[in-house]
Write an enzyme that holds these catalytic residues in place. Structure first.
Site, PDB file in Angstrom:
ATOM      1  N   HIS A   1       0.835  -1.211   0.000  1.00 15.39           N
ATOM      2  CA  HIS A   1       0.000   0.000   0.000  1.00 15.39           C
ATOM      3  C   HIS A   1       0.865   1.254   0.000  1.00 15.39           C
ATOM      4  O   HIS A   1       1.836   1.376   0.732  1.00 15.39           O
ATOM      5  CB  HIS A   1      -1.026   0.005   1.134  1.00 15.39           C
ATOM      6  CG  HIS A   1      -0.491   0.055   2.525  1.00 15.39           C
ATOM      7  ND1 HIS A   1      -0.142   1.235   3.153  1.00 15.39           N
ATOM      8  CD2 HIS A   1      -0.283  -0.923   3.443  1.00 15.39           C
ATOM      9  CE1 HIS A   1       0.251   0.987   4.387  1.00 15.39           C
ATOM     10  NE2 HIS A   1       0.192  -0.321   4.587  1.00 15.39           N
TER      11      HIS A   1
ATOM     12  N   ASP B   1       6.082   0.547   6.842  1.00 17.60           N
ATOM     13  CA  ASP B   1       4.636   0.418   6.631  1.00 17.60           C
ATOM     14  C   ASP B   1       4.146   1.535   5.711  1.00 17.60           C
ATOM     15  O   ASP B   1       3.736   2.576   6.189  1.00 17.60           O
ATOM     16  CB  ASP B   1       3.919   0.480   7.971  1.00 17.60           C
ATOM     17  CG  ASP B   1       2.441   0.188   7.873  1.00 17.60           C
ATOM     18  OD1 ASP B   1       2.003  -0.400   6.871  1.00 17.60           O
ATOM     19  OD2 ASP B   1       1.707   0.566   8.805  1.00 17.60           O
TER      20      ASP B   1
ATOM     21  N   GLU C   1      -4.918   1.993   2.233  1.00 16.66           N
ATOM     22  CA  GLU C   1      -5.082   0.832   3.103  1.00 16.66           C
ATOM     23  C   GLU C   1      -5.284   1.256   4.547  1.00 16.66           C
ATOM     24  O   GLU C   1      -6.036   0.620   5.292  1.00 16.66           O
ATOM     25  CB  GLU C   1      -3.856  -0.083   2.982  1.00 16.66           C
ATOM     26  CG  GLU C   1      -3.972  -1.394   3.752  1.00 16.66           C
ATOM     27  CD  GLU C   1      -3.462  -1.320   5.185  1.00 16.66           C
ATOM     28  OE1 GLU C   1      -3.730  -2.259   5.961  1.00 16.66           O
ATOM     29  OE2 GLU C   1      -2.814  -0.310   5.545  1.00 16.66           O
ATOM     30  N   GLU C   2      -4.621   2.328   4.970  1.00 17.85           N
ATOM     31  CA  GLU C   2      -4.545   2.656   6.394  1.00 17.85           C
ATOM     32  C   GLU C   2      -5.879   3.070   7.002  1.00 17.85           C
ATOM     33  O   GLU C   2      -6.196   2.667   8.112  1.00 17.85           O
ATOM     34  CB  GLU C   2      -3.507   3.754   6.634  1.00 17.85           C
ATOM     35  CG  GLU C   2      -2.065   3.330   6.392  1.00 17.85           C
ATOM     36  CD  GLU C   2      -1.558   2.285   7.385  1.00 17.85           C
ATOM     37  OE1 GLU C   2      -2.336   1.804   8.222  1.00 17.85           O
ATOM     38  OE2 GLU C   2      -0.373   1.939   7.300  1.00 17.85           O
TER      39      GLU C   2
ATOM     40  N   ASP D   1       3.070  -6.383   3.407  1.00 17.91           N
ATOM     41  CA  ASP D   1       2.668  -5.283   4.296  1.00 17.91           C
ATOM     42  C   ASP D   1       3.013  -5.615   5.740  1.00 17.91           C
ATOM     43  O   ASP D   1       2.275  -5.274   6.656  1.00 17.91           O
ATOM     44  CB  ASP D   1       1.175  -4.993   4.133  1.00 17.91           C
ATOM     45  CG  ASP D   1       0.725  -3.778   4.940  1.00 17.91           C
ATOM     46  OD1 ASP D   1       1.589  -2.962   5.319  1.00 17.91           O
ATOM     47  OD2 ASP D   1      -0.481  -3.654   5.220  1.00 17.91           O
TER      48      ASP D   1
ATOM     49  N   HIS E   1       3.245   2.700  12.500  1.00 16.81           N
ATOM     50  CA  HIS E   1       2.426   3.903  12.657  1.00 16.81           C
ATOM     51  C   HIS E   1       3.068   4.954  13.559  1.00 16.81           C
ATOM     52  O   HIS E   1       2.359   5.768  14.157  1.00 16.81           O
ATOM     53  CB  HIS E   1       1.037   3.557  13.224  1.00 16.81           C
ATOM     54  CG  HIS E   1       0.227   2.648  12.362  1.00 16.81           C
ATOM     55  ND1 HIS E   1      -0.980   2.122  12.777  1.00 16.81           N
ATOM     56  CD2 HIS E   1       0.442   2.163  11.105  1.00 16.81           C
ATOM     57  CE1 HIS E   1      -1.484   1.351  11.805  1.00 16.81           C
ATOM     58  NE2 HIS E   1      -0.628   1.366  10.779  1.00 16.81           N
TER      59      HIS E   1
END
Length: 451
Positions: free
Chosen positions: A274, A286, A320-321, A348, A418
């Protein structure tokens, strides 16, 4: 629940001996000439904080479109999708007021959170460890207060993604669960297996029947500190301030590069990651890693002069997030376009040392993968799990595709997930390229033999 698939591995011989030699050549090329690490540097430094709807997300679309062309894709194109557009705004503030003054807290707003009033929000705090404790306190114990949900990730689970799966419900549903009983704010212990000073964001989903309250994550170190202060009765109140807001949906794109199949061009093999990331850092683990590994699959096949029998597509999925709109747009098109989608592979889980694959197949389809297992041993992959793919390729099941995902070593992933330290410098070149080697080998085999 995923079941571990134990495979007896024997030396490569017979039908796959030629494939072993081809994979060896591709691996040597990737490990010496691979462009994934350089591409990751460009992506992270020129388009960090690629949250969907943002200017940097749009810049990342243009960058990866150029990378796919440079990699040699026959065709590169953009697939439109409308995406959520949330903005964090000014850096968040939070502190605990004690009898000895203020104790600053390292916090960030959870994704999609509403902001506080412009002057901030001050209220007393109550600490809970579970939804059951929330329910027991009810309105009498929670109304008008800030909930501090202090649920550590389970350290006894060796696979850290299992620990994350257990804890993530509190991030996704916690704010609305607290608002149900009149809470005015929500602070979550960061979802990380480490003790550090980085708060980790991630999406939260508001229940439309409940008031929307500001939702923060606090670093694991400060969660430990706040727990001690609350247990002592030392905290008079908590102050929290954020200016985040949700804007109307914005136009964006999946970026797709493909090599057209020489024998079965209407059968499609997909590999991707992503393109969007959270906005606190550079989105290297990520999921910049999965993006550049997928581009490397195209480059490596082209570099060896391999014309796959089936069409190979590298897809940079958007959003995606905090919405999954890119994966949905791709699967919607897959259901409608009349092509046959054979396989979807996602990366991912970070750019760490590859350990295995998860495959959503059974019976004869699963046997195809287990027959190939010996080809992967030289590159560090021994584990094959019955499971599924990542969030962006799982919707391809609607198009009757088999889905899967790369499984790197999981121990360090939630140090960066994140968080503000998810930067290019946190990725090891060798580990990243080894992941690309194994992804390329699997895509090559599926494109040659089908499933």
């Amino acid at each position: 629940m995923r079941k571990l698939l134990w495979v007896l591995v024997f030396p490569v011989s017979g039908a796959f001996a030629q494939d072993s030699a081809i994979i060896r050549r591709m691996a040597d090329d990737i490990l010496t000439n691979g462009q994934a690490y350089n591409n990751l540097r460009i992506l992270c430094k020129q388009a960090p904080a690629r949250l969907s709807g943002s200017a940097n997300a749009a810049k990342a679309v243009a960058l990866t479109e150029a990378m796919l062309r440079e990699a040699g894709a026959d065709t590169v194109y953009l697939q439109p999708c409308m995406v959520p557009h949330w903005e964090r705004g000014a850096k968040e503030e939070a502190y605990a007021v004690t009898g000895n003054g203020r104790v600053s807290l390292a916090v960030c707003a959870l994704g999609n959170s509403v902001g506080t009033p412009a002057t901030g929000l001050t209220a007393s705090v109550v600490e809970v460890r579970s939804f059951d404790e929330l329910d027991k306190l009810g309105k009498k114990g929670l109304s008008g207060r800030i909930v501090f949900l202090n649920y550590p990730m389970n350290q006894t689970l060796v696979n850290t993604f299992s620990a994350y799966s257990d804890a993530v419900r509190y991030r996704v549903m916690g704010p609305s669960a607290a608002a149900k009983y009149g809470a005015v704010g929500f602070i979550l212990r960061t979802l990380s297996t480490s003790l550090n000073d980085f708060p980790h964001t991630g999406t939260t989903r508001y229940d439309s029947t409940m008031p929307k309250i500001p939702a923060f994550a606090v670093s694991t170190n400060d969660a430990e500190r706040l727990h001690v202060l609350v247990a002592k009765g030392a905290v008079k109140s908590i102050f929290m301030k954020a200016s985040c807001r949700m804007l109307p949906d914005a136009p964006s794109y999946n970026v797709i590069g493909e090599i057209r199949g020489s024998e079965h061009p209407d059968e499609v093999v997909t590999v991707g990651g992503h393109l969007d990331s959270w906005d606190l850092a550079e989105g290297a683990q990520d999921d910049g890693a999965g993006i550049v590994q997928s581009i490397e699959v195209i480059r490596a096949l082209k570099a060896q002069g391999i014309r796959p029998a089936r069409t190979v597509r590298a897809v940079m999925f958007m959003n995606e997030e905090n919405g999954g709109r890119g994966g949905k747009a791709y699967s919607d098109n897959a259901v409608a376009d009349g092509l046959q989608y054979i396989f979807g592979l996602e990366s991912d889980n970070g750019g760490f040392t590859p350990r295995g694959f998860s495959i959503g197949a059974k019976g004869a389809q699963l046997k195809a993968f287990t027959d190939w297992a010996p080809l992967f041993e030289p590159y560090g992959v021994y584990e094959w799990r019955v499971g599924g793919g990542g969030a962006d390729v799982d919707p391809l099941v609607r198009a009757k595709a088999v889905v899967g995902e790369l499984l790197p070593d999981s121990q360090r992933y939630f140090d960066f997930h994140h968080a503000g330290n998810d930067v290019f410098e946190a990725v090891n070149r060798r580990e990243l390229l080894l992941g690309a080697v194994n992804m390329t080998a699997l895509i090559y085999l599926v494109s040659k033999y089908g499933i």
